[in-house]
Design a protein around this motif. Structure first.
Motif, PDB file in Angstrom:
ATOM      1  N   ALA A  37      68.565 162.690  94.230  1.00 33.80           N
ATOM      2  CA  ALA A  37      69.744 161.885  94.567  1.00 33.80           C
ATOM      3  C   ALA A  37      69.836 160.627  93.700  1.00 33.80           C
ATOM      4  N   LYS A  38      68.716 159.941  93.492  1.00 36.99           N
ATOM      5  CA  LYS A  38      68.765 158.689  92.726  1.00 36.99           C
ATOM      6  C   LYS A  38      69.111 158.960  91.253  1.00 36.99           C
ATOM      7  N   SER A  39      68.645 160.097  90.707  1.00 36.67           N
ATOM      8  CA  SER A  39      68.976 160.449  89.330  1.00 36.67           C
ATOM      9  C   SER A  39      70.451 160.820  89.213  1.00 36.67           C
ATOM     10  N   LEU A  40      70.943 161.561  90.207  1.00 36.33           N
ATOM     11  CA  LEU A  40      72.352 161.954  90.206  1.00 36.33           C
ATOM     12  C   LEU A  40      73.248 160.712  90.251  1.00 36.33           C
ATOM     13  N   LEU A  41      72.900 159.768  91.126  1.00 40.73           N
ATOM     14  CA  LEU A  41      73.667 158.524  91.236  1.00 40.73           C
ATOM     15  C   LEU A  41      73.625 157.741  89.920  1.00 40.73           C
ATOM     16  N   TYR A  42      72.447 157.675  89.317  1.00 40.08           N
ATOM     17  CA  TYR A  42      72.276 156.934  88.052  1.00 40.08           C
ATOM     18  C   TYR A  42      73.150 157.545  86.948  1.00 40.08           C
ATOM     19  N   HIS A  43      73.045 158.839  86.748  1.00 40.30           N
ATOM     20  CA  HIS A  43      73.786 159.486  85.653  1.00 40.30           C
ATOM     21  C   HIS A  43      75.292 159.479  85.914  1.00 40.30           C
ATOM     22  N   ALA A  44      75.672 159.656  87.183  1.00 41.96           N
ATOM     23  CA  ALA A  44      77.103 159.626  87.506  1.00 41.96           C
ATOM     24  C   ALA A  44      77.671 158.218  87.305  1.00 41.96           C
ATOM     25  N   SER A  45      76.874 157.200  87.647  1.00 41.68           N
ATOM     26  CA  SER A  45      77.337 155.808  87.518  1.00 41.68           C
ATOM     27  C   SER A  45      77.630 155.443  86.068  1.00 41.68           C
ATOM     28  N   PHE A  46      76.847 156.004  85.148  1.00 40.35           N
ATOM     29  CA  PHE A  46      77.039 155.684  83.733  1.00 40.35           C
ATOM     30  C   PHE A  46      77.934 156.704  83.017  1.00 40.35           C
ATOM     31  N   ASN A  47      78.626 157.544  83.795  1.00 39.15           N
ATOM     32  CA  ASN A  47      79.520 158.574  83.233  1.00 39.15           C
ATOM     33  C   ASN A  47      78.789 159.549  82.317  1.00 39.15           C
ATOM     34  N   GLU A  71      64.015 154.875  87.314  1.00 38.16           N
ATOM     35  CA  GLU A  71      63.030 153.778  87.340  1.00 38.16           C
ATOM     36  C   GLU A  71      62.035 153.866  86.192  1.00 38.16           C
ATOM     37  N   THR A  72      61.605 155.078  85.862  1.00 37.55           N
ATOM     38  CA  THR A  72      60.569 155.222  84.830  1.00 37.55           C
ATOM     39  C   THR A  72      61.113 155.745  83.500  1.00 37.55           C
ATOM     40  N   GLY A  73      62.330 156.315  83.530  1.00 36.64           N
ATOM     41  CA  GLY A  73      62.869 156.921  82.312  1.00 36.64           C
ATOM     42  C   GLY A  73      62.276 158.278  82.009  1.00 36.64           C
ATOM     43  N   GLU A  74      61.432 158.782  82.886  1.00 35.18           N
ATOM     44  CA  GLU A  74      60.744 160.058  82.673  1.00 35.18           C
ATOM     45  C   GLU A  74      61.749 161.223  82.761  1.00 35.18           C
ATOM     46  N   GLU A  75      61.586 162.205  81.879  1.00 37.16           N
ATOM     47  CA  GLU A  75      62.440 163.390  81.911  1.00 37.16           C
ATOM     48  C   GLU A  75      62.041 164.277  83.089  1.00 37.16           C
ATOM     49  N   LEU A  76      63.013 164.585  83.951  1.00 35.74           N
ATOM     50  CA  LEU A  76      62.764 165.423  85.130  1.00 35.74           C
ATOM     51  C   LEU A  76      63.276 166.847  84.952  1.00 35.74           C
ATOM     52  N   LEU A  77      64.372 166.968  84.214  1.00 34.39           N
ATOM     53  CA  LEU A  77      65.049 168.261  84.133  1.00 34.39           C
ATOM     54  C   LEU A  77      65.867 168.286  82.853  1.00 34.39           C
ATOM     55  N   ARG A  78      65.995 169.452  82.263  1.00 37.99           N
ATOM     56  CA  ARG A  78      66.789 169.574  81.033  1.00 37.99           C
ATOM     57  C   ARG A  78      67.844 170.654  81.268  1.00 37.99           C
ATOM     58  N   ILE A  79      69.101 170.275  81.120  1.00 41.49           N
ATOM     59  CA  ILE A  79      70.228 171.194  81.361  1.00 41.49           C
ATOM     60  C   ILE A  79      70.791 171.634  80.013  1.00 41.49           C
ATOM     61  N   HIS A  80      70.870 172.966  79.802  1.00 43.08           N
ATOM     62  CA  HIS A  80      71.309 173.487  78.503  1.00 43.08           C
ATOM     63  C   HIS A  80      72.820 173.702  78.429  1.00 43.08           C
ATOM     64  N   ASP A  81      73.391 174.214  79.500  1.00 49.53           N
ATOM     65  CA  ASP A  81      74.826 174.534  79.464  1.00 49.53           C
ATOM     66  C   ASP A  81      75.394 174.441  80.881  1.00 49.53           C
ATOM     67  N   LEU A  82      76.664 174.748  81.013  1.00 49.71           N
ATOM     68  CA  LEU A  82      77.346 174.597  82.308  1.00 49.71           C
ATOM     69  C   LEU A  82      76.739 175.495  83.375  1.00 49.71           C
ATOM     70  N   LYS A  99      84.651 162.222  85.996  1.00 54.02           N
ATOM     71  CA  LYS A  99      84.710 160.829  85.526  1.00 54.02           C
ATOM     72  C   LYS A  99      85.474 159.961  86.529  1.00 54.02           C
ATOM     73  N   ASN A 100      86.535 160.493  87.105  1.00 54.17           N
ATOM     74  CA  ASN A 100      87.369 159.691  88.012  1.00 54.17           C
ATOM     75  C   ASN A 100      86.834 159.645  89.437  1.00 54.17           C
ATOM     76  N   HIS A 101      85.799 160.433  89.708  1.00 56.34           N
ATOM     77  CA  HIS A 101      85.228 160.430  91.058  1.00 56.34           C
ATOM     78  C   HIS A 101      84.190 159.321  91.165  1.00 56.34           C
ATOM     79  N   ARG A 102      84.419 158.361  92.006  1.00 58.21           N
ATOM     80  CA  ARG A 102      83.503 157.222  92.145  1.00 58.21           C
ATOM     81  C   ARG A 102      82.406 157.554  93.158  1.00 58.21           C
ATOM     82  N   PHE A 103      81.168 157.499  92.686  1.00 59.49           N
ATOM     83  CA  PHE A 103      79.999 157.837  93.501  1.00 59.49           C
ATOM     84  C   PHE A 103      79.119 156.587  93.517  1.00 59.49           C
ATOM     85  N   PRO A 160      82.280 149.296  80.816  1.00 64.35           N
ATOM     86  CA  PRO A 160      80.864 148.909  80.812  1.00 64.35           C
ATOM     87  C   PRO A 160      79.924 150.029  80.361  1.00 64.35           C
ATOM     88  N   TYR A 161      80.402 151.293  80.424  1.00 62.66           N
ATOM     89  CA  TYR A 161      79.491 152.415  80.154  1.00 62.66           C
ATOM     90  C   TYR A 161      79.769 153.095  78.814  1.00 62.66           C
TER      91      TYR A 161
END
Length: 991
Positions: free
Chosen positions: A350-360, A327-338, A379-383, A272-273
């Motif tokens: 928490a809600k952003s982490l859940l959203y991004h993790a859910s869509f891999n 909910e809004t699609g607004e950019e909250l944070l930008r990550i450059h590297d590991l 990827k294999n960790h289900r959150f 699905p993702y």
């Protein structure tokens, strides 16, 4: 997911060197001279390909060979191997395709590509041709990027099964049936991927790693109809990064205007993702694409390549990772590297982490950067629940830490002040050699990386201390810019040489690097020599040069001054008188020696004004003094409280075989434990180090506190026991009144720390990897509050090299009549030189009742040998050194200290269980004295006392005879086999 699962990451590190094993090196171009000329723009196709490869940091550009006709191609293929054939049809299209069939029938594994300028006429004619022998047809518009894309597309296909399915490299699937269109999309796609992978590869720690990391870029595969696309998904779908698909192409053999939409729905059911980009020249397809959440690109757009690049960047995980509000699609944070993700993982809502993790999204971003082990776990960790967010953040943080430690291990990174941090393990400053010790440390780090158990060996971490090596080219620059060779090679005293070196200046550019080092390392530093000749496989050069230690202070300029002086002092030690003498003795030339310097965290903890490790030790994989049921291959270890310099300087260490750790001779009796164990130890004096000037003696800031004093702080728990003088016993605890005795009993017998097991692992693996017996150094820190677990640091490995080790086997195999002494249970190893005298107790006059008198006589004889600095062979019945006169002659070590070989020989009427030198074991091993046990009456060995009796004596009494021979005796011991001999000299009378 628990800590144990996280530690398994070590098993999954990516072997980038094993990727892209099959490559295209030789290309055969079949084209008319005119087409070839037009293609090459005056013959520069190979040159253009070369520059294209170099610009993208790719290795091994292919060689191109040209022929004019398919018949010439067949002639050339008969004598030379080609990896790819590119055919450009001339006026007669059929000749090309007939020729292709002929070539394919003979060489079915060689891919054939047809390149043709495209027009409606060419399309019409191509439709009539048999294309079964051709792998791909491309539209040639004169762009050399297309050749690069063709080569990479074929290499991806050749390596797909291993790299994608076995390693986890990601796949981008391009579904397109328009030759003209995929001929323009593929170069755009590859250019984008190669440039992205070049950017990501800069996270590698050195240039070699950077080149290898580029092999982990996503692969591209081309499907030209629905069935081919489905087949590729079923084969590689679990590692698919995304799909770029046309809308209209063949399905079930006929053109289907909605085949792409049907394919997308098929893929969505399974994943699905999965990001899907649909490109179409029909705008009405856009709403259909939106329905399943895909991205739509207009094929007719003038900026199609830009649109495609931007969409891939956004949807396939390239570029920065943008954390959005779901909910809004607004950019909250930008990550450059590991490193950035690690720094901000706890800032992600928490809600952003859940959203991004859910869509891999997180795993996809990591996959695109070739960080496969960590991406796969995430990827294999289900959150699924927002309540899990704190635990998930911690897990992701721990994973990143584990991954960064893993990537740093086993790699000698180039030191970059902006990159060096707490996860950096081993870095180099300069381009020269690492020197002997530096190479040894790098080798240890690679062994640790290969063995995941090192990360958690029964609760203990086995690692190397954080290390920075200043390479030999900095030494050369320092010597030349300060014009130090005239002083260094002169005969002036060591103190003056050191003074000149301390006044000289190190290269200015090192200052910023040292400041970056101080930011990360907040412990004392050891500055160790690492010369080209040290720890060489062929000559024993260990311990010739200096090692200085400096305390940690908060003032970085004070630290800089101490570090600079320490480095210069190590450089100076190359040219001290002892070093020059050693160079001469080993036939080396002093001005060929180059010095690298190791800057390393000192292992340990601070206790009051002292800083020291819980223990230090050395181990050898061969033990030439095995006792009881030990064998030489079981190895041997010496361990002591505090800094390892104590052992090097000949202090009383505890000796044990790691495979028999519960049997320690020194603590086997109360007398031995009180006599032969450590009472002082070495520690870095944290105050004296700051105040004192550097001296030739590298131990100027080393303190020697008493075990008894420091044990009272609890810092030596598990290493010391307590002597209860009332009950005359030693209790394995540091509580109570009485003398503290260093027994390591809680570690070796009660196993609160798996020291013996880890040392055995280091010796076994070290010998296995080095292919020869090894000597190691280590130090450990016990976490006494956590029931004795802590860390063990592997400090050095080198081959066991001693010139005297080489024993002539023909000597050991001499017939009995040529041998004066032969033992089958000999201790020691090598040749014993410059001994021409035998001192022996006369068997015919022996009575154990005289043993005390014999001991006094031997003491006087030994004193004469000591005054003349001469050695001898000592032979007598029973146990040498026994306090029970009925069992042997009760000598103490000072009474026989000049003996180079000691022999216990049984008599028919006096057969005592042999001692194997246990009374003097510490001294035998320290001074390398040989020890023979012989029982001639049981045919266990040879002792030709008649031969000695027939020789003239230089001294003779009722109990003892001394025979001196005109030339030194031939004495050899093979410690691995436990066999030793003394050969009869040619002359039978003394002079």
């Amino acid at each position: 997911m628990n800590e144990e699962s996280v530690s398994q990451l070590y098993l999954k590190d990516t072997a980038f060197q094993d990727l892209m094993q099959r490559r295209i090196f030789n290309v055969l171009l079949v084209a008319s001279p005119y087409d070839a000329f037009m293609m090459e723009e005056d013959g520069r196709v190979e040159e253009q390909l070369y520059f294209e490869y170099v610009a993208l940091n790719l290795s091994s550009p292919p060689r191109v060979t040209r022929v004019s006709r398919p018949s010439e191609a067949l002639d050339l293929l008969a004598v030379k191997r080609f990896d790819l054939i590119i055919m450009m049809p001339g006026i007669d299209l059929s000749e090309t395709f007939v020729g292709a069939k002929e070539i394919k029938s003979r060489y079915p594994d060689v891919p054939i590509i047809v390149l043709t300028p495209f027009s409606k006429e060419v399309s019409r004619r191509l439709a009539k041709e048999d294309l079964t022998a051709v792998d791909y047809v491309f539209s040639w518009l004169g762009n050399v990027d297309l050749l690069l894309a063709i080569i990479k597309l074929l290499e991806d296909k050749m390596n797909a099964d291993n790299d994608i399915n076995e390693v986890g490299v990601q796949l981008i699937l391009l579904v397109e049936d328009s030759v003209r269109f995929y001929s323009s999309v593929l170069p755009t796609l590859y250019k984008f991927l190669l440039k992205q992978s070049l950017i990501f590869s800069t996270e590698a720690l050195n240039e070699h790693e950077q080149m290898l990391r580029m092999r982990g870029r996503p692969k591209v595969m081309l499907a030209r109809d629905y069935e081919e696309a489905v087949a590729l998904y079923e084969r590689y779908g679990k590692n698919m990064l995304g799909v770029i698909s046309d809308v209209s192409f063949k399905r079930e053999g006929v053109k289907d205007s909605k085949a792409g939409i049907k394919l997308a729905k098929y893929l969505r059911e399974r994943d699905p993702y999965l990001p899907i980009i649909m490109e179409s020249s029909e705008e009405e397809n856009a709403p259909l694409v939106k329905e399943f959440g895909g991205a739509f690109i207009d094929k007719n757009s003038k900026k199609f390549p830009v649109d495609l690049g931007n969409t891939i960047m956004k949807d396939f995980g390239f570029g920065d990772f943008i954390i959005r509000d779901p909910e809004t699609g607004e950019e909250l944070l930008r990550i450059h590297d590991l490193k950035d993700l690690q720094r901000h993982i706890f800032d992600i809502p928490a809600k952003s982490l859940l959203y991004h993790a859910s869509f891999n999204d997180i795993s996809r971003w990591l996959y695109s950067r070739a960080m496969f082990p960590i991406a796969e776990v995430i990827k294999n960790h289900r959150f699924r629940n927002i309540e899990e967010a704190p635990a998930v953040r911690q897990l992701f943080f721990d994973l990143i830490v584990k991954y960064r430690k893993m990537k740093n291990r086993g790699v000698v990174a180039v030191f970059r002040k902006d990159r060096f941090d707490h996860y950096s393990n081993f870095a180099r400053i300069g381009q020269g050699s690492l020197g002997g010790k530096g190479r040894g440390l790098a080798f240890i780090d690679s062994i640790i990386k290969k063995n995941p158990i090192c990360d958690n060996y029964d609760g203990v971490t086995l690692t190397i201390p954080r290390t920075v090596v200043i390479c030999t080219d900095i030494f050369d620059e320092f010597m030349e810019t300060n014009n130090l060779y005239p002083v260094a090679l002169s005969d002036i005293p060591d103190e003056k040489i050191l003074k000149y070196f301390l006044q000289a200046r190190l290269p200015e550019r090192l200052i910023e690097d040292f400041f970056a080092l101080f930011e990360v390392v907040d412990k004392p530093l050891a500055i160790r020599s690492s010369s080209l000749l040290e720890d060489s496989h062929y000559q024993p050069f260990a311990g010739i040069y200096s090692t200085y230690m400096i305390p940690h202070v908060d003032d970085r300029y004070e630290m800089l001054a101490m570090l600079g002086d320490a480095i210069k002092s190590v450089y100076a030690s190359v040219f001290y008188a002892d070093s020059k003498a050693y160079m001469t003795a080993t036939s080396n030339v002093i001005d060929q020696e180059k010095m690298a310097v190791i800057i390393q965290e000192v292992v340990g903890k601070q206790v009051g004004d002292y800083y020291f490790p819980s223990f230090s030790g050395v181990g050898r994989s061969l033990n030439y003094y095995p006792i009881n049921d030990e064998i030489p291959e079981d190895g041997v270890t010496e361990v002591a409280v505090g800094l390892g310099k104590y052992i090097v300087d000949g202090g009383l260490s505890l000796r044990f075989s790691p495979r028999h750790a519960d049997k320690v001779l020194q603590t086997s009796t109360l007398d031995l434990a009180l006599r032969d164990t450590q009472t002082k130890f070495y520690a870095l004096d944290m105050k004296r180090g700051v105040e004192a000037d550097f001296k030739v003696d590298d131990g100027f800031n080393i303190a020697k506190p008493r075990i008894q004093d420091v044990a009272q702080t609890g810092a030596l728990r598990y290493m010391v026991s307590t002597y209860d003088f009332r009950d005359q016993v030693i209790r394995d605890s540091d509580f109570g009144e009485g003398r503290r005795v260093v027994t390591f009993a809680n570690i070796l017998q009660h196993k609160v720390f798996p020291l013996a097991e880890i040392v055995d692992f280091m010796l076994t693996k070290g010998q296995e990897e080095m292919g020869r017996p090894v000597e190691i150094e280590f130090a450990g820190v016990l976490d006494v509050d956590a029931r004795g677990k802590g860390s063990l640091y592997w400090l050095q490995i080198r081959p066991i090299v001693e010139r005297k080790d080489i024993v002539d086997e023909s000597i050991l195999g001499l017939p009995d009549e040529k041998v004066l002494l032969r033992s089958n249970t000999a201790l020691g190893h090598g040749n014993i030189d410059n001994v021409d005298t035998v001192v022996y107790v006369r068997p015919e006059n022996f009575s154990s009742s005289n043993n005390s008198l014999i001991a006094r006589e031997i003491e006087k004889i030994n004193r004469n040998f000591t005054e003349r600095n001469e050695g001898y062979v000592l032979i007598g019945p029973g146990r040498w050194g026994s306090s029970d006169t009925a069992l042997g002659i009760p000598v103490k070590w000072p009474h026989i200290s000049s003996a180079r070989l000691i022999v216990e020989s049984s008599l028919k009427n006096y057969r005592i269980e042999p001692s194997q030198g246990t009374h003097f074991f510490q001294n035998l091993t320290s001074f390398g004295v040989g020890y023979f046990t012989i029982d001639p009456s049981s045919n266990d060995g040879i002792y030709d006392v008649d031969f000695l009796n027939g020789c003239d004596a230089v001294y003779e009494s009722d109990f003892i005879r001394i025979v001196k021979f005109p030339a030194p005796l031939t004495i050899g011991i093979n410690g691995r086999k436990g066999s030793g001999v003394v050969v009869k000299p040619e002359v039978n009378t003394s002079i």
